[in-house]
Design an enzyme around this catalytic site. Sequence first.
Site, PDB file in Angstrom:
ATOM      1  N   SER A 257       6.862   2.741  -4.506  1.00  0.00           N
ATOM      2  CA  SER A 257       7.607   1.591  -3.992  1.00  0.00           C
ATOM      3  C   SER A 257       7.014   0.318  -4.573  1.00  0.00           C
ATOM      4  O   SER A 257       6.054   0.363  -5.337  1.00  0.00           O
ATOM      5  CB  SER A 257       7.532   1.547  -2.473  1.00  0.00           C
ATOM      6  OG  SER A 257       6.219   1.163  -2.091  1.00  0.00           O
ATOM      7  N   LYS A 258       7.577  -0.796  -4.151  1.00  0.00           N
ATOM      8  CA  LYS A 258       7.108  -2.099  -4.649  1.00  0.00           C
ATOM      9  C   LYS A 258       5.608  -2.292  -4.431  1.00  0.00           C
ATOM     10  O   LYS A 258       4.943  -2.975  -5.199  1.00  0.00           O
ATOM     11  CB  LYS A 258       7.838  -3.220  -3.903  1.00  0.00           C
ATOM     12  CG  LYS A 258       9.230  -3.455  -4.435  1.00  0.00           C
ATOM     13  CD  LYS A 258       9.727  -4.820  -3.985  1.00  0.00           C
ATOM     14  CE  LYS A 258      11.232  -4.901  -4.145  1.00  0.00           C
ATOM     15  NZ  LYS A 258      11.948  -4.935  -2.884  1.00  0.00           N
ATOM     16  N   ARG A 259       5.121  -1.685  -3.363  1.00  0.00           N
ATOM     17  CA  ARG A 259       3.697  -1.800  -3.062  1.00  0.00           C
ATOM     18  C   ARG A 259       2.820  -1.401  -4.238  1.00  0.00           C
ATOM     19  O   ARG A 259       1.717  -1.886  -4.413  1.00  0.00           O
ATOM     20  CB  ARG A 259       3.363  -0.830  -1.912  1.00  0.00           C
ATOM     21  CG  ARG A 259       3.248  -1.461  -0.584  1.00  0.00           C
ATOM     22  CD  ARG A 259       2.877  -0.478   0.506  1.00  0.00           C
ATOM     23  NE  ARG A 259       3.258   0.903   0.324  1.00  0.00           N
ATOM     24  CZ  ARG A 259       2.414   1.877   0.023  1.00  0.00           C
ATOM     25  NH1 ARG A 259       1.138   1.607  -0.158  1.00  0.00           N
ATOM     26  NH2 ARG A 259       2.849   3.114  -0.104  1.00  0.00           N
ATOM     27  N   HIS A 260       3.312  -0.449  -5.023  1.00  0.00           N
ATOM     28  CA  HIS A 260       2.508   0.058  -6.132  1.00  0.00           C
ATOM     29  C   HIS A 260       2.586  -0.809  -7.381  1.00  0.00           C
ATOM     30  O   HIS A 260       1.885  -0.578  -8.346  1.00  0.00           O
ATOM     31  CB  HIS A 260       2.961   1.482  -6.489  1.00  0.00           C
ATOM     32  CG  HIS A 260       2.759   2.457  -5.372  1.00  0.00           C
ATOM     33  ND1 HIS A 260       3.789   2.865  -4.561  1.00  0.00           N
ATOM     34  CD2 HIS A 260       1.660   3.088  -4.932  1.00  0.00           C
ATOM     35  CE1 HIS A 260       3.322   3.709  -3.655  1.00  0.00           C
ATOM     36  NE2 HIS A 260       2.034   3.864  -3.857  1.00  0.00           N
ATOM     37  N   GLY A 261       3.462  -1.787  -7.343  1.00  0.00           N
ATOM     38  CA  GLY A 261       3.648  -2.650  -8.521  1.00  0.00           C
ATOM     39  C   GLY A 261       5.120  -2.710  -8.874  1.00  0.00           C
ATOM     40  O   GLY A 261       5.935  -2.030  -8.269  1.00  0.00           O
TER      41      GLY A 261
END
Length: 504
Positions: A257-261
């Site tokens: 997800s966005k959390r990972h980049g």
Amino acid sequence: MATVRVRFAPSPTGLLHVGNARTALYNWLFARHHGGKFILRIEDTDVDRSEERHEAQLMEDLRWMGMDWDEGPGVFGPHAPYRQSERTGIYREHTEQLLTEGKAYRCFCTQEELEAERKQAMAEHRPQVYSGRCRALSAEAQLRRAASGEAFAVRLRIPDHPLRFHDLVRGDVEFPQETVSDPIIVRSSGVRSSGMPVYNYVVTVDDALMEITHVIRGDDHISNTPKQVAIYEAFGWPVPEFAHLSTILGSDRERLSKRHGATSIASFREMGILPEALVNYLALLGWGAEGGTREQFSLAELVEAFKLERVTASPAVFDFEKLHWMNRHYLKECDRERLAELAWPYFEQRNWLSPQHIADERAQAWFDTLLAIFTPSVDLLDQLPGKAWFVFDFDPLHARDEEENAPLLASESAQKVLAAFAGKVRAHAGPVDAAQFKAWMNEVKAETGVKGKELFHPVRIALTGSHSGPEFDKLIPLFEEGSRLALPVHVLSVRERVEKFLAE
Ligand code: GLU
């Protein structure tokens, strides 16, 4: 095998991310490998969230990665239209057919009634599936109640046998019919006519009418598949083969997800990932060529090698580093002209180059040299300005105060070296070339008795602001030629660098 027909069916509700891009790629590779057709279908039935700009962007992203479609928006084809929002008449006709044949029925249960049913099932620890209350209504009763203005949904009559399909990644899959119950295929609109057809229904009608032979999609759709199989059966349509692709995880093994980049295709393009690197990387994210550990594939080689049977069922972990490594490889292979074209905007953005220099041969040749020096040290094109900053934007004050530089400059030997070097530069008239620079360094070495790092570091800091970087043989001509070009910023010559460094 009959002609392969596959589709990529994105919902234009946002940017195209790696998960869907990989789905598109596997479909495209499979179609091209088998000489089949790749169809693009826009699933825009969620009118509140679907936007034209997202549709345009995702088509641009597909084209950028090298995927073309044989049928779809802008291309047409025998099964047009290819936007679901333009196919509502088709869904309505098919619903009529199912109702007439008794394969589906009108359900007049209200929200409250269904909610009460669900609560009771929960309390009794039964699965929360529809009780089938309206299942037994006769056709006449259904028509009468509908005609009297009662709101209704349309439900599919689920057959009394387990729902089976073949999955090319997971093998045979079977769902007991009780887990499905009679699914709603058209929601109640709250008024006499029926309302919006549901996702599972329109996808199936479209896949069947578009003669899709293989449904390749993310495994988040696997629980939808038995309902879709029941719809194929109700119409008497052949059930296609399925291939549900494993989820893509982040390094912490949570769903990517966005959390990972940043994971949108647009953001990868912006950071200067080449399409061939991204495509190569995505292809390997859950697939591997036969008998091999081979990692580099052009698009044409992927088409040749791609087999669905080699797609793994276990989740793939997205590795940004590996993508960067892959990109570095392709940057090295990229031809000069294309590289210059792709890299130019990153320099223009900083106002270091301007559009009119694109046509200037000397500026182009100089920029090519610059790229040959700096590209080998980056993974992404957007890292180039950060590497080449001192060519355009050299700040001696900053260079002197820099934490790492200050102690290197403070030593007595550094002072001696810089004074001797400056003397040579000042005594010299005209441009400096690499050979001249080398000769000076030898002289400075002989005169001061300083050698190695102690000799080179101070000079390098004076010219570039840092004690490490590309070879002087390459940098000296770059500075000198750059200083003679009329760029938006003046590139300092060797002499100007030395003067500035020692003056302030
Ligand atoms: N529109 C669906 C999605 O974007 C895909 C449907 C399908 O592939 O069956 O997730």
